[in-house]
Design a protein around this motif. Sequence first.
Motif, PDB file in Angstrom:
ATOM      1  N   GLY A   1       0.808  -1.229   0.000  1.00 36.13           N
ATOM      2  CA  GLY A   1       0.000   0.000   0.000  1.00 36.13           C
ATOM      3  C   GLY A   1       0.832   1.265   0.000  1.00 36.13           C
ATOM      4  O   GLY A   1       0.275   2.376   0.001  1.00 36.13           O
ATOM      5  N   ALA A   2       2.177   1.134  -0.014  1.00 41.64           N
ATOM      6  CA  ALA A   2       3.040   2.313   0.040  1.00 41.64           C
ATOM      7  C   ALA A   2       2.873   3.197  -1.191  1.00 41.64           C
ATOM      8  O   ALA A   2       2.811   4.428  -1.086  1.00 41.64           O
ATOM      9  CB  ALA A   2       4.498   1.884   0.188  1.00 41.64           C
TER      10      ALA A   2
ATOM     11  N   ASP B   1       9.664   0.018   5.887  1.00 42.97           N
ATOM     12  CA  ASP B   1      10.125   0.377   4.545  1.00 42.97           C
ATOM     13  C   ASP B   1      10.093  -0.891   3.694  1.00 42.97           C
ATOM     14  O   ASP B   1      10.771  -1.870   3.991  1.00 42.97           O
ATOM     15  CB  ASP B   1      11.545   0.937   4.615  1.00 42.97           C
ATOM     16  CG  ASP B   1      12.024   1.491   3.276  1.00 42.97           C
ATOM     17  OD1 ASP B   1      11.475   1.079   2.227  1.00 42.97           O
ATOM     18  OD2 ASP B   1      12.949   2.324   3.269  1.00 42.97           O
ATOM     19  N   MET B   2       9.296  -0.871   2.632  1.00 42.93           N
ATOM     20  CA  MET B   2       9.123  -2.065   1.800  1.00 42.93           C
ATOM     21  C   MET B   2      10.391  -2.449   1.047  1.00 42.93           C
ATOM     22  O   MET B   2      10.501  -3.579   0.558  1.00 42.93           O
ATOM     23  CB  MET B   2       7.982  -1.844   0.795  1.00 42.93           C
ATOM     24  CG  MET B   2       6.624  -1.648   1.430  1.00 42.93           C
ATOM     25  SD  MET B   2       5.943  -3.153   2.172  1.00 42.93           S
ATOM     26  CE  MET B   2       6.254  -2.849   3.923  1.00 42.93           C
TER      27      MET B   2
ATOM     28  N   VAL C   1      -8.036   3.394  -0.539  1.00 45.17           N
ATOM     29  CA  VAL C   1      -8.795   2.168  -0.300  1.00 45.17           C
ATOM     30  C   VAL C   1      -7.871   0.949  -0.279  1.00 45.17           C
ATOM     31  O   VAL C   1      -8.162  -0.040   0.412  1.00 45.17           O
ATOM     32  CB  VAL C   1      -9.897   1.997  -1.378  1.00 45.17           C
ATOM     33  CG1 VAL C   1      -9.287   1.656  -2.741  1.00 45.17           C
ATOM     34  CG2 VAL C   1     -10.893   0.933  -0.969  1.00 45.17           C
ATOM     35  N   ILE C   2      -6.746   0.995  -1.000  1.00 42.43           N
ATOM     36  CA  ILE C   2      -5.828  -0.153  -1.041  1.00 42.43           C
ATOM     37  C   ILE C   2      -5.176  -0.394   0.326  1.00 42.43           C
ATOM     38  O   ILE C   2      -5.280  -1.504   0.870  1.00 42.43           O
ATOM     39  CB  ILE C   2      -4.771   0.030  -2.151  1.00 42.43           C
ATOM     40  CG1 ILE C   2      -5.440   0.119  -3.528  1.00 42.43           C
ATOM     41  CG2 ILE C   2      -3.765  -1.122  -2.112  1.00 42.43           C
ATOM     42  CD1 ILE C   2      -6.174  -1.137  -3.950  1.00 42.43           C
TER      43      ILE C   2
ATOM     44  N   ILE D   1       2.496  -1.474   4.734  1.00 41.22           N
ATOM     45  CA  ILE D   1       2.035  -2.401   5.773  1.00 41.22           C
ATOM     46  C   ILE D   1       2.721  -3.752   5.600  1.00 41.22           C
ATOM     47  O   ILE D   1       2.630  -4.360   4.533  1.00 41.22           O
ATOM     48  CB  ILE D   1       0.509  -2.587   5.699  1.00 41.22           C
ATOM     49  CG1 ILE D   1      -0.203  -1.235   5.816  1.00 41.22           C
ATOM     50  CG2 ILE D   1       0.023  -3.539   6.788  1.00 41.22           C
ATOM     51  CD1 ILE D   1      -1.680  -1.310   5.503  1.00 41.22           C
ATOM     52  N   GLU D   2       3.398  -4.192   6.633  1.00 41.58           N
ATOM     53  CA  GLU D   2       3.931  -5.550   6.657  1.00 41.58           C
ATOM     54  C   GLU D   2       2.833  -6.417   7.244  1.00 41.58           C
ATOM     55  O   GLU D   2       2.650  -6.496   8.457  1.00 41.58           O
ATOM     56  CB  GLU D   2       5.181  -5.596   7.543  1.00 41.58           C
ATOM     57  CG  GLU D   2       6.224  -6.602   7.084  1.00 41.58           C
ATOM     58  CD  GLU D   2       5.844  -8.043   7.361  1.00 41.58           C
ATOM     59  OE1 GLU D   2       5.070  -8.595   6.546  1.00 41.58           O
ATOM     60  OE2 GLU D   2       6.300  -8.601   8.346  1.00 41.58           O
ATOM     61  N   ALA D   3       2.049  -7.046   6.375  1.00 39.79           N
ATOM     62  CA  ALA D   3       0.791  -7.678   6.778  1.00 39.79           C
ATOM     63  C   ALA D   3       0.981  -8.800   7.801  1.00 39.79           C
ATOM     64  O   ALA D   3       0.099  -9.051   8.622  1.00 39.79           O
ATOM     65  CB  ALA D   3       0.065  -8.222   5.546  1.00 39.79           C
ATOM     66  N   LYS D   4       2.133  -9.485   7.766  1.00 39.01           N
ATOM     67  CA  LYS D   4       2.330 -10.616   8.677  1.00 39.01           C
ATOM     68  C   LYS D   4       2.481 -10.170  10.125  1.00 39.01           C
ATOM     69  O   LYS D   4       2.029 -10.855  11.045  1.00 39.01           O
ATOM     70  CB  LYS D   4       3.560 -11.420   8.239  1.00 39.01           C
ATOM     71  CG  LYS D   4       3.379 -12.107   6.893  1.00 39.01           C
ATOM     72  CD  LYS D   4       4.606 -12.920   6.517  1.00 39.01           C
ATOM     73  CE  LYS D   4       4.396 -13.607   5.170  1.00 39.01           C
ATOM     74  NZ  LYS D   4       5.602 -14.382   4.741  1.00 39.01           N
TER      75      LYS D   4
END
Length: 540
Positions: free
Chosen positions: A425-426, A501-502, A459-460, A492-495
Amino acid sequence: MSQQKEVRKSNIAAATAIQDIVRTSLGPRGMDKMVTSHDGRTTITNDGATIMKELQVAHPAARMLVELSQAQDIEAGDGTTSVVVMAGSLLKQSEKLIDLGIHPSKVSDAFQHAEAEAQKVLLGMSKPIPVFSGESIHTPVDFSGEIVDTAPHFELIRAAATSLSSKVVHPYSDLLSRISVETVRRCVDPAKRDFVDLNFIKMVKRKGDSVDKTEIVDGLVLSGKPGDECRISNAKIGLIRFCISPPKTDMDSSVVVSTAADIDRMVREEYAYIRKICTAIIKAKCNVLLIQKSITRTAIDNQALGFFKKYNSKRVKAGKPGILVVSDIERNEIEFISRTCGCTPVATIEEFTSEKLGSADLAVRAKSGTVRITGCRPTTPAFTTSVLIRGPHADLLDEIERSLHDAMCVIRCFVKMPFMLPGGGAAEVELTRQLQKKSLDMTGIERYAMRAYADAFEVIPLTLAENAGLNAMATLAKIRSVHKEGGNSAGIEAKTGEIRDMFDEDLRVFQPLLVTSSAVKLATETVRTILKISDIVLAK
């Protein structure tokens, strides 16, 4: 309320209903959908294109979102869920503008301008990625050990792994990501490094064994009928598009046979016809015969099989290989087989000569019926490869095939446009921030429209946070704060639910620029089309 407003609201409501169906399947923590067809067939997946394809949609505006997902699948091969979610969000924002009294045509034109600005923002925040540059195109992927940043094609493997992280098969992403990169690498012509045709990759599913037994086969894999094991060295491969069975009339007709002598004569003539074909095949020194499937006749009947069986028995006694027959080759496989093996498809037995045969080092048939032809020697480089997919049941095999295709499409996107954007989402948060900033320099309707267009992309990250079980608004506020301070690759690091920072070396979550730019463009065009519909008229 006027009829035009009712139609417009109906269109927006139908389209956003489609968005609500697929929204919960977005991201690595997205939920799966169980799609049941009228014939009882069940598909379990979270792939947006598959879900949309299986939906029974009646409303015209809703069908446009189904076609939007298909268009994204054709253009980029990934982002089929994101593009529908974006379109639904843009429609909701446009509805707010229309409720303020702004004419739909004005909103549509403003969105067109905003989309052009969005493309500039995305390109500006993207980073280049090395894709099969220099001599690296000749370096195979390392399948041993962990994926480290010094490994060949590391960035591409991580990109494929990011694509697979949202799939049912994500526990096997380490293997499948390497397979997807290696298969695409083998299909890239060094003279045309910016072109990839995924039709040059053949995936064959075989039930049994575990997923980690999925492998790349350097050559050709075919699904044959179970039979005796067979091994043929120095294979001479023939590909025929006619059947080795008694011919049938073009029209429905009946043959009346009154005596036993007539029956015997018919049997003898049928056998003579088949014997002639089999003899010509043997005379051409063909030892691997591939027969195209027919919808009107049996590809090869029992008489022909019996003839080849007797021939094989004699050859085995003499210590020589016989003929390996593989029937029911699908029409859409002909070009791939011809390209891989170097054989020419033949339409009649009169044209079947040794010059039309392909060659390979080895052809092996297992008891399960799987046929492998390796060491193919086409006259020109084929740039094709095959993948043998293993799994315990049909549903998982289908999902692996879809997931591998998506991962390969991601690599293809990088080949076509070698730039990457941060995931999680970044990119969408940074796109929103910069477009909002641009809106401050505008006046009138354009300012409202640019602001609404920018807000739609949030929204993402909101959906990613919701599907990960996080507080969506609080998470979005944290990302906004980090981006405001200059961390434009924070997502967002979903885990773990953390904001990171991606592009961190230990994370490396990113996506192709082509996927996001295509999704933004197609979603905007679809929304503009829906906004300009003022009425629905039934045709005669």
